[in-house]
Design a protein around this motif. Structure first.
Motif, PDB file in Angstrom:
ATOM      1  N   PRO A   1      69.161 126.715  91.765  1.00 39.26           N
ATOM      2  CA  PRO A   1      68.742 125.394  91.354  1.00 39.26           C
ATOM      3  C   PRO A   1      68.339 124.554  92.152  1.00 39.26           C
ATOM      4  O   PRO A   1      69.308 124.229  93.526  1.00 39.26           O
TER       5      PRO A   1
ATOM      6  N   VAL B   1      65.170 119.454  87.659  1.00 42.35           N
ATOM      7  CA  VAL B   1      65.986 121.107  88.640  1.00 42.35           C
ATOM      8  C   VAL B   1      64.445 121.351  88.709  1.00 42.35           C
ATOM      9  O   VAL B   1      63.368 121.867  87.335  1.00 42.35           O
TER      10      VAL B   1
ATOM     11  N   TYR C   1      63.310 125.646  90.591  1.00 42.40           N
ATOM     12  CA  TYR C   1      64.136 126.983  91.244  1.00 42.40           C
ATOM     13  C   TYR C   1      63.507 127.367  92.515  1.00 42.40           C
ATOM     14  O   TYR C   1      62.542 127.554  92.630  1.00 42.40           O
TER      15      TYR C   1
ATOM     16  N   HIS D   1      67.242 129.240  84.338  1.00 40.14           N
ATOM     17  CA  HIS D   1      68.968 128.514  84.657  1.00 40.14           C
ATOM     18  C   HIS D   1      70.256 128.904  84.401  1.00 40.14           C
ATOM     19  O   HIS D   1      70.470 128.554  85.620  1.00 40.14           O
TER      20      HIS D   1
ATOM     21  N   SER E   1      72.524 119.875  93.961  1.00 41.29           N
ATOM     22  CA  SER E   1      72.119 120.282  93.251  1.00 41.29           C
ATOM     23  C   SER E   1      73.639 120.736  92.690  1.00 41.29           C
ATOM     24  O   SER E   1      73.743 120.975  91.392  1.00 41.29           O
TER      25      SER E   1
END
Length: 283
Positions: free
Chosen positions: A107, A145, A147, A174, A208
């Protein structure tokens, strides 16, 4: 030493190509080596969001992202050798086609402003935004967030299309990313004292780590609620919430860093209390 010098080196910061110029130069490098392949540079909000689109004579279309390759250029590596290695890796690993391993998904904290800029650029590129859009979710305040697939030598964002190929839904993505991030906890360090601390990791996923703050909160030698600021991806500052001057102090430092860094996040100060982060000014 200024933040810019700290990131790029005192004698190289004015000579490093922009991520857009690097993308265009790399595309030209590919064209020279494979003149039958159509290569188009797509410039995003930063290096990790930029890529080249390959189109073979047979009509196969693929994308190659930059990520860590551009960071290595900023770190002082020779650009010609770097681009040759980047292209060779793409050919050897078939990176533009190969599916990532789940353990490579991590993430990344970004600003909501970055997400909006990226969305507009994607819409203006003519690509199908349904499939090419990056997967995102809200985090806290003005942070979100997203990825990435990080192979240590290259990095690219997880798109809706890739998520479907992986057979995951957003919640599973997630949780997978958080689990992979938690595996890096052993490298996390806390510096400072007297109620003022900084968390350090690897300059890429420092911010993160706020996603798993509950797993390392006990390493911060402060009792009670704490204040947190993440003005850039590699800067996480922590302070004692019961210090009456801490909120204003962290806010000032965060504004300064966010205005100078190449990877800004937010100048908002957050408060960790009751097992979650909330905007400090909303407390």
């Amino acid at each position: 030493m200024s933040l810019l010098k700290k990131l790029f080196g005192s004698d190289r910061s004015d000579r490093v190509l922009s991520h857009g110029d690097y993308a265009r130069r790399y595309a030209e490098h590919v064209r020279r080596r494979f003149p039958d392949i159509s290569v188009e540079a797509k410039i995003g909000a930063d290096a990790a969001a930029s890529h080249v689109i390959w189109t073979t004579p047979g009509g196969t279309v693929a994308r190659q992202y930059f990520g860590n390759w551009y960071s290595r250029l900023a770190g002082g590596e020779d650009i010609d050798l770097l681009m040759a290695a980047q292209l060779d890796e793409a050919l050897a690993l078939d990176a533009v086609h190969g599916a990532p391993e789940l353990r490579q998904i991590l993430p990344v904290i970004k600003s909501a402003a970055w997400a909006e800029t990226t969305r507009r650029q994607l819409e203006g590129s003519g690509l199908d935004t349904t499939n090419a859009a990056f997967v995102t979710r809200p985090f806290v305040a003005d942070l979100i967030v997203t990825y990435v697939v990080d192979t240590e030598s290259s990095m690219h964002f997880v798109t809706a299309e890739l998520l479907d190929e992986l057979g995951l839904d957003a919640a599973q993505l997630h949780e997978t990313a958080l689990g992979n991030l938690a595996d890096r906890l052993t490298a996390l360090t806390i510096e400072g004292g007297d109620g003022r601390y900084a968390m350090r990791l690897d300059s890429n996923y420092d911010a993160s780590m706020l996603l798993v703050l509950d797993r390392w909160r006990d390493r911060v030698p402060m009792d009670g609620p704490i204040l947190v600021a993440a003005p850039s991806r590699d800067t996480v500052l922590l302070g004692a919430a019961d210090d009456p001057d801490m909120l204003a102090s962290l806010a000032e430092i965060a504004r300064t860093i966010a205005a100078q860094t190449a990877y800004p996040l937010s100048d908002r100060v957050l408060r960790w209390s009751g097992g979650r982060l909330v905007p400090a000014d909303a407390h």
